[in-house]
Design a protein around this motif. Structure first.
Motif, mmCIF file in Angstrom:
data_model
loop_
_atom_site.group_PDB
_atom_site.id
_atom_site.type_symbol
_atom_site.label_atom_id
_atom_site.label_comp_id
_atom_site.label_asym_id
_atom_site.label_seq_id
_atom_site.Cartn_x
_atom_site.Cartn_y
_atom_site.Cartn_z
ATOM 1 N N MET A 113 0.642 -1.060 -0.235
ATOM 2 C CA MET A 113 -0.687 0.100 -0.102
ATOM 3 C C MET A 113 0.592 1.202 -0.021
ATOM 4 O O MET A 113 0.403 2.537 -0.973
ATOM 5 C CB MET A 113 -0.850 0.175 1.103
ATOM 6 C CG MET A 113 -1.646 -1.232 1.175
ATOM 7 S SD MET A 113 -3.587 -0.634 2.427
ATOM 8 C CE MET A 113 -2.826 -1.500 3.272
ATOM 9 N N TRP A 117 0.740 3.959 -2.666
ATOM 10 C CA TRP A 117 0.402 5.197 -2.093
ATOM 11 C C TRP A 117 1.511 6.248 -2.647
ATOM 12 O O TRP A 117 0.741 7.590 -3.153
ATOM 13 C CB TRP A 117 0.124 5.218 -0.787
ATOM 14 C CG TRP A 117 -0.560 6.846 -0.227
ATOM 15 C CD1 TRP A 117 -1.848 6.620 0.409
ATOM 16 C CD2 TRP A 117 -0.389 7.800 0.497
ATOM 17 N NE1 TRP A 117 -2.037 7.736 0.410
ATOM 18 C CE2 TRP A 117 -0.977 8.076 0.791
ATOM 19 C CE3 TRP A 117 1.581 7.677 0.806
ATOM 20 C CZ2 TRP A 117 -0.366 10.015 1.503
ATOM 21 C CZ3 TRP A 117 1.652 8.769 1.985
ATOM 22 C CH2 TRP A 117 1.415 9.559 1.566
ATOM 23 N N SER A 205 -1.410 1.217 -8.174
ATOM 24 C CA SER A 205 -0.643 2.713 -8.120
ATOM 25 C C SER A 205 -1.563 2.979 -9.193
ATOM 26 O O SER A 205 -2.267 4.593 -9.599
ATOM 27 C CB SER A 205 0.134 3.037 -7.852
ATOM 28 O OG SER A 205 1.336 2.191 -8.349
ATOM 29 N N GLY A 208 -5.635 3.877 -8.391
ATOM 30 C CA GLY A 208 -5.406 5.260 -7.926
ATOM 31 C C GLY A 208 -5.584 7.036 -8.441
ATOM 32 O O GLY A 208 -5.457 7.799 -7.917
ATOM 33 N N GLN A 259 -4.872 12.340 -0.848
ATOM 34 C CA GLN A 259 -4.144 10.888 -0.721
ATOM 35 C C GLN A 259 -4.772 10.490 0.479
ATOM 36 O O GLN A 259 -4.406 9.257 0.639
ATOM 37 C CB GLN A 259 -3.135 11.238 -1.278
ATOM 38 C CG GLN A 259 -2.020 11.001 -2.136
ATOM 39 C CD GLN A 259 -2.588 9.973 -2.855
ATOM 40 O OE1 GLN A 259 -3.561 10.106 -3.107
ATOM 41 N NE2 GLN A 259 -1.928 8.919 -3.392
ATOM 42 N N PHE A 263 -7.204 6.607 2.111
ATOM 43 C CA PHE A 263 -6.793 5.154 2.483
ATOM 44 C C PHE A 263 -7.848 3.880 2.358
ATOM 45 O O PHE A 263 -7.691 2.730 2.296
ATOM 46 C CB PHE A 263 -6.603 5.454 4.090
ATOM 47 C CG PHE A 263 -4.648 6.209 4.130
ATOM 48 C CD1 PHE A 263 -4.339 6.616 3.498
ATOM 49 C CD2 PHE A 263 -4.567 5.686 5.377
ATOM 50 C CE1 PHE A 263 -3.154 6.718 3.646
ATOM 51 C CE2 PHE A 263 -3.119 5.756 5.945
ATOM 52 C CZ PHE A 263 -2.275 6.194 4.956
ATOM 53 N N LEU A 266 -7.316 2.572 -0.655
ATOM 54 C CA LEU A 266 -5.979 1.974 -1.289
ATOM 55 C C LEU A 266 -6.139 0.276 -0.281
ATOM 56 O O LEU A 266 -6.332 0.023 -0.832
ATOM 57 C CB LEU A 266 -5.411 2.966 -0.195
ATOM 58 C CG LEU A 266 -4.368 2.039 -0.293
ATOM 59 C CD1 LEU A 266 -3.526 2.262 -1.877
ATOM 60 C CD2 LEU A 266 -2.777 2.759 0.713
ATOM 61 N N GLY A 312 -6.373 7.631 8.496
ATOM 62 C CA GLY A 312 -5.951 7.878 7.395
ATOM 63 C C GLY A 312 -6.809 9.483 7.566
ATOM 64 O O GLY A 312 -6.152 10.245 7.031
#
Lengths: 341, 306
Positions: A113, A117, A205, A208, A259, A263, A266, A312
């Motif tokens: 992660m 991230w 990623s 994301g 970001q 979480f 993610l 997060g």
């Protein structure tokens, strides 16, 4: 003055702590009741295939031993009080304490992660910036198209695609799992681990990126249309200097916050990605616990993921308070006259 | 020789409604000249094109804008390339409000970025001292400034640049009278030191106190440029009926408003733009838009003016 800010931050953290406690209580109660009313039979899940060899009397004995014959609320209190002492119970499928499994799996997931991230944050931010600076040009259109496509792409599908291309066709990376198969644990090198991490991290990623990129793009377009950028241009600033002085600092903060607040996505993405790549992380453990009726592990994971997402969001809030001068020094000016007195 | 000349400037915006491209002309035939050491006040209602003039001179109009006409700086045409070189260096803008400062940057650093020659820090400290801004102000963020402090900070950004032409775009909205007076006196001082100042405002009254010349805008055109001394009494010496009406509408004068309102750029009347509201209008006025002509030491865009 410092003291005042410190006090404010302390109060903020206290309130957040309270909110977390109430949230956790609610989550625990709801998930406990949900599982209680689900068709999962804890005894069957515990015994597994040997069910036929177990008679009704033995069943009762096991039920008594686990305490599942008691009323629901008593069971909840038993579980809750054990929880408060830090005892999450024993996983039925791994036959080990839940806390150990979560700890071990979390370390694996954390590597995945964190790399996803950081990667998605940086690439997404850069893409958003380029798109906004070149708004309306072909490069902006490509980035936008790419982001919209990705935003509507299911994670598991992207994972499969990457697996097929890079692991099966090109054979650049191993297909799945956290370490090579058939190698003793002490012989597994760091390179092996990283090799196994790359594909899932890239999958996570790539998916994301869209969020941060589109958000950054819009935010930077707003900033570029603002009065202070107009004034900066009137003072002769342009191009990269203009972006560096005024664009970056005004866009970076919302991007960082976004970001942190992502979480939950993610974690959700990790569940799917780890499943596709058979990567031994938290996500995969969640799927297994759910499918095989491992109630203690499932509840432990629910609590853990709640804390993870909450942290997060807390970091997102904190980053604003610590980085944005309007939040950090908001009271300074109002305070001045009173200090003089 | 005038330091800045604007001749027959027009600004239009391209707009897309659906797939159709439309061009809106928001400024047509603007004319002003600016001399070193003088303050030219540009007055007119909102939407008369005052701010656009400032942006056109600096070359910071939005991308969908196109301009026609000639802008000359120090006798030479001000091309986009020259604008890029000169803005912030020779021509500086003093904007309206604190919103024009970067909210996340300390004001001291923002003033320093405008310094083109010499040591930025000492130049900034000097100008802050001159405008009575305490040294801790440089460490503040824009949201921490009071109205007056913001005003002086914005003026500082123009002062440290060493520009010869200063364009102040509505520099005094919503301020208390003392701060307005102080700000205007600062501009007078700047002009007396040899700069040319274009003061864009709708506050005619304060403009008259410090300006040398007044340019009156109406619906994207200049209708009159007059020395400030003409604005007195019942406005007998004012040339254009619109400027006369503006003068007479002031509370301390006759306090008589003129009926109607400024036409929208998309529905301009043929001929003289002011004709529909003008008491002196004749059928001739509705034929063609009058040219700017010289009259009694000023300029006017009216065929009947004497």
């Amino acid at each position: 003055m410092r003291k005042y800010i410190g006090g404010k931050l302390g109060l903020f953290l206290l309130l957040k702590g309270l909110r977390m406690a109430t949230l956790l209580f609610a989550i625990c109660l709801i998930s406990f009741l949900l599982i209680k009313n689900s068709p999962i039979d804890p005894i069957q899940a515990y015994i597994g295939a040997d069910m036929l060899k177990v008679g009704p009397e033995q069943r009762e004995k096991i039920a008594e031993y686990w305490g599942v014959d008691q009323p629901v609320m008593v069971q909840f209190l038993n579980w809750g009080s054990a929880l408060l002492t830090g005892d999450l119970g024993t996983s039925m499928i791994f036959r080990r304490p839940v806390i150990d499994i979560i700890g071990e799996r979390f370390l694996n997931s954390l590597a995945l992660m964190i790399s996803a991230w950081v990667l998605s944050g940086m690439i997404g931010f850069a893409m958003g910036v380029v798109a906004a600076m070149k708004k309306g040009t072909w490069i902006d259109r490509i980035i936008k198209w790419y982001c919209f496509t990705l935003a509507s792409t299911p994670t598991f599908w992207m994972g499969l695609l990457i697996l097929i291309v890079f692991a099966v066709w090109l054979k650049w990376f191993p297909f799945g799992m956290g370490v090579p198969a058939g190698v003793l644990a002490e012989n597994v090198t760091m390179v092996d681990r990283i090799n196994h991490l790359i594909l899932p991290a890239i999958t996570l990623s790539i998916v994301g990126v869209a969020n941060v990129a589109l958000h950054t793009r819009q935010k930077l377009i707003d900033v570029l249309a603002s009065d202070y950028v107009l004034f900066a241009r009137a003072r002769g600033e342009q191009g990269f200097v203009l972006f560096w002085r005024h664009g970056l600092r005004n866009v970076a903060l919302p991007a960082i916050t976004l970001q942190f607040a992502a979480f939950s996505e993610l974690f959700g993405g990790a569940v799917l990605t780890e499943q596709v790549f058979s990567y031994p992380g938290l996500g995969q453990a969640t799927v297994e616990a759910g499918l095989r009726g491992d109630v203690p592990l499932l509840l432990g994971l629910v609590i853990f993921s709640t804390i993870f997402v909450f942290v997060g969001n807390l970091l997102a809030d904190l980053s604003y308070r610590l980085l944005d001068p309007r939040m950090r020094e908001g009271r300074r000016y109002d305070f001045k006259p009173q200090i003089k007195k | 020789m005038p330091i800045l000349e604007v001749e027959n400037l027009s600004v239009s915006f391209k707009q897309y409604t659906g797939l159709k491209q439309k061009t809106h002309k928001v400024i047509s035939s603007l004319n002003v000249t600016l001399e070193a050491g003088e303050i030219l006040a540009v007055v007119g209602a909102s939407g008369s094109g005052k701010s656009l003039l400032a942006h056109a001179i600096l070359g910071i109009l939005p991308r969908n804008a196109s301009i026609c006409g000639v802008i000359k700086y120090a006798g030479e045409e001000l091309t986009p390339d020259r604008q890029t070189v000169l803005r912030g260096k020779e021509i500086a803008l003093v904007p309206q409000s604190v919103n024009f400062l970067d909210p996340l940057m300390r004001v001291g650093s923002q003033v320093r970025t405008s310094v083109k020659n010499g040591d930025a820090v000492s130049v900034q400290r000097e100008v802050f001292e001159r405008y009575h801004l305490r040294q801790e102000v440089e460490k503040m963020y824009p949201f921490q400034l009071s109205g007056g402090m913001a005003r002086r900070t914005l003026l500082s950004t123009a002062m440290v640049s060493g520009a010869k032409v200063i364009i102040a775009d509505e520099p005094t909205p919503g301020l208390d009278p003392d701060v307005i007076k102080e700000a205007l006196n600062n501009f007078r001082e700047v002009a007396d030191n040899g700069c040319a100042v274009m003061l864009i405002t709708h506050d005619i009254e304060s403009a008259l106190n410090i300006a040398d010349k007044i340019a009156v805008f109406y619906a994207g055109t200049t209708v009159e440029v007059a020395p400030v001394e003409n604005f007195k009494g019942h406005g007998e010496e004012i040339r254009h009926p619109y400027s006369k009406a503006l003068w007479r509408a002031l509370p301390q004068n006759d306090f008589i408003p003129i009926p109607g309102s400024q036409p929208h750029p998309s529905s301009l009347p043929a001929g003289c733009l002011f004709a529909p509201r003008c008491v002196m209008a004749t059928p001739e006025c509705r034929q063609v838009q009058p040219e700017m002509r010289k009259l009694r030491g000023g300029m006017v865009r009216c065929i009947h003016a004497t």
